[in-house]
Write an enzyme that holds these catalytic residues in place. Structure first.
Site, short mmCIF file in Angstrom:
data_model
loop_
_atom_site.label_atom_id
_atom_site.label_comp_id
_atom_site.label_asym_id
_atom_site.label_seq_id
_atom_site.Cartn_x
_atom_site.Cartn_y
_atom_site.Cartn_z
N ASP A 112 0.86 -1.18 0.00
CA ASP A 112 0.00 0.00 0.00
C ASP A 112 0.90 1.23 0.00
O ASP A 112 1.73 1.39 0.90
CB ASP A 112 -0.90 0.02 1.24
CG ASP A 112 -1.90 -1.12 1.24
OD1 ASP A 112 -2.17 -1.67 0.16
OD2 ASP A 112 -2.42 -1.45 2.32
N ASP B 264 -13.23 -5.24 -1.93
CA ASP B 264 -13.11 -5.14 -0.47
C ASP B 264 -14.46 -5.55 0.10
O ASP B 264 -15.46 -4.86 -0.08
CB ASP B 264 -12.75 -3.72 -0.06
CG ASP B 264 -11.35 -3.34 -0.51
OD1 ASP B 264 -10.44 -4.17 -0.39
OD2 ASP B 264 -11.17 -2.20 -0.99
#
Length: 263
Positions: A22, A141
């Site tokens: 990330d 997600d």
């Protein structure tokens, strides 16, 4: 060494182990459920480390909101592609086929789409038609919810809950041209309690394309069950960034469990 008979349709192929980085403002960050992000290092250095350890692919997720830092992400991808010779998937903030074109030109091999595809599902087909289905990775997600499948899609890094059934959306996206599913459990993300095996199995049953299991890896014995549940690849972040395990450790555990891995 034979793969487990309970594995997904690509069981005869080697299981892929994929570190996820990330990236915010040019740095790798880590957190739990996308919150309380902490610096975890330089993305190019970490990418090279994981490549040298034997990673099969790398995934970059741009978690930065600003246009200024977006340009930094192109630089990160370009610098990584010069030193790392395995497939690179890049996601986060991709809103158009032109965004995809620029990332591919920077050195990415596959592109993850998430919130923008939910807002405008035609984006999936536009990417697949222009660049090929193999380029388009649907990133999901997902959290538990009151839908037919029991799983709900979230957007904006897991912060916004929708009423969309996750399995139905995955099936639709594959029909539109998505070539791979990156399935991240928001409930398990960063907890190190193990992958959501029910979620993995539900996605495997709904899709003919490869499934990447993400969210929850914390012990070496967490990885093989995800493959046995139907995943073709496993993705993790914090266990690698913290040096808890190396890529080789994970591949060793998978091999010990009867899975085929690249050495």
């Amino acid at each position: 060494m034979a793969a487990s008979a309970a594995s997904g349709p690509s069981a005869q192929l080697a299981v892929r182990v994929i570190p996820c980085l990330d990236v915010a403002a040019g740095r790798v960050v880590k957190g739990v459920n996308f919150l309380d992000l902490q610096d975890a290092g330089d993305p190019v250095e970490l990418a090279r480390l994981y490549y040298e350890q034997g990673a099969d692919e790398l995934t970059f997720l741009d978690v930065t909101a600003t246009v200024e830092d977006r340009s930094t992400m192109y630089d990160v991808v370009s610098a990584t592609a010069e030193q790392v010779f395995i497939p690179l998937t890049v996601g986060g903030g991709v809103r158009s086929a032109d965004d995809v074109a620029r990332l591919l030109a920077s050195g990415a091999d596959k592109i993850g789409v998430n919130s923008a595809a939910i807002a405008r599902p035609d984006l999936v087909g536009e990417i697949a038609d222009r660049f090929g289905a193999q380029v388009c990775v649907l990133s999901l997600d997902i959290t538990r919810g009151d839908t037919e499948s029991g799983f709900v899609v979230t957007t904006h890094g897991g912060r916004t809950r929708t009423t969309i059934d996750a399995v139905a959306w995955a099936r639709e996206a594959v029909e539109r041209g998505a070539g791979e599913l990156l399935v991240n459990s928001i409930d398990a993300d960063g907890t190190r309690d193990g992958f959501d095996l029910e979620l993995v199995a539900a996605m495997r049953a709904a899709s003919r394309v490869p499934v990447i299991a993400s969210g929850g890896a914390g012990e070496l014995d967490h990885f093989a069950p995800a493959i046995e549940a139907g995943a073709d690849a496993v993705l993790a972040a914090s266990v690698f960034h913290s040096r808890r395990f190396t890529i080789g450790d994970v591949k060793g555990a998978l091999a010990d469990a009867g899975q085929v891995v690249r050495r």
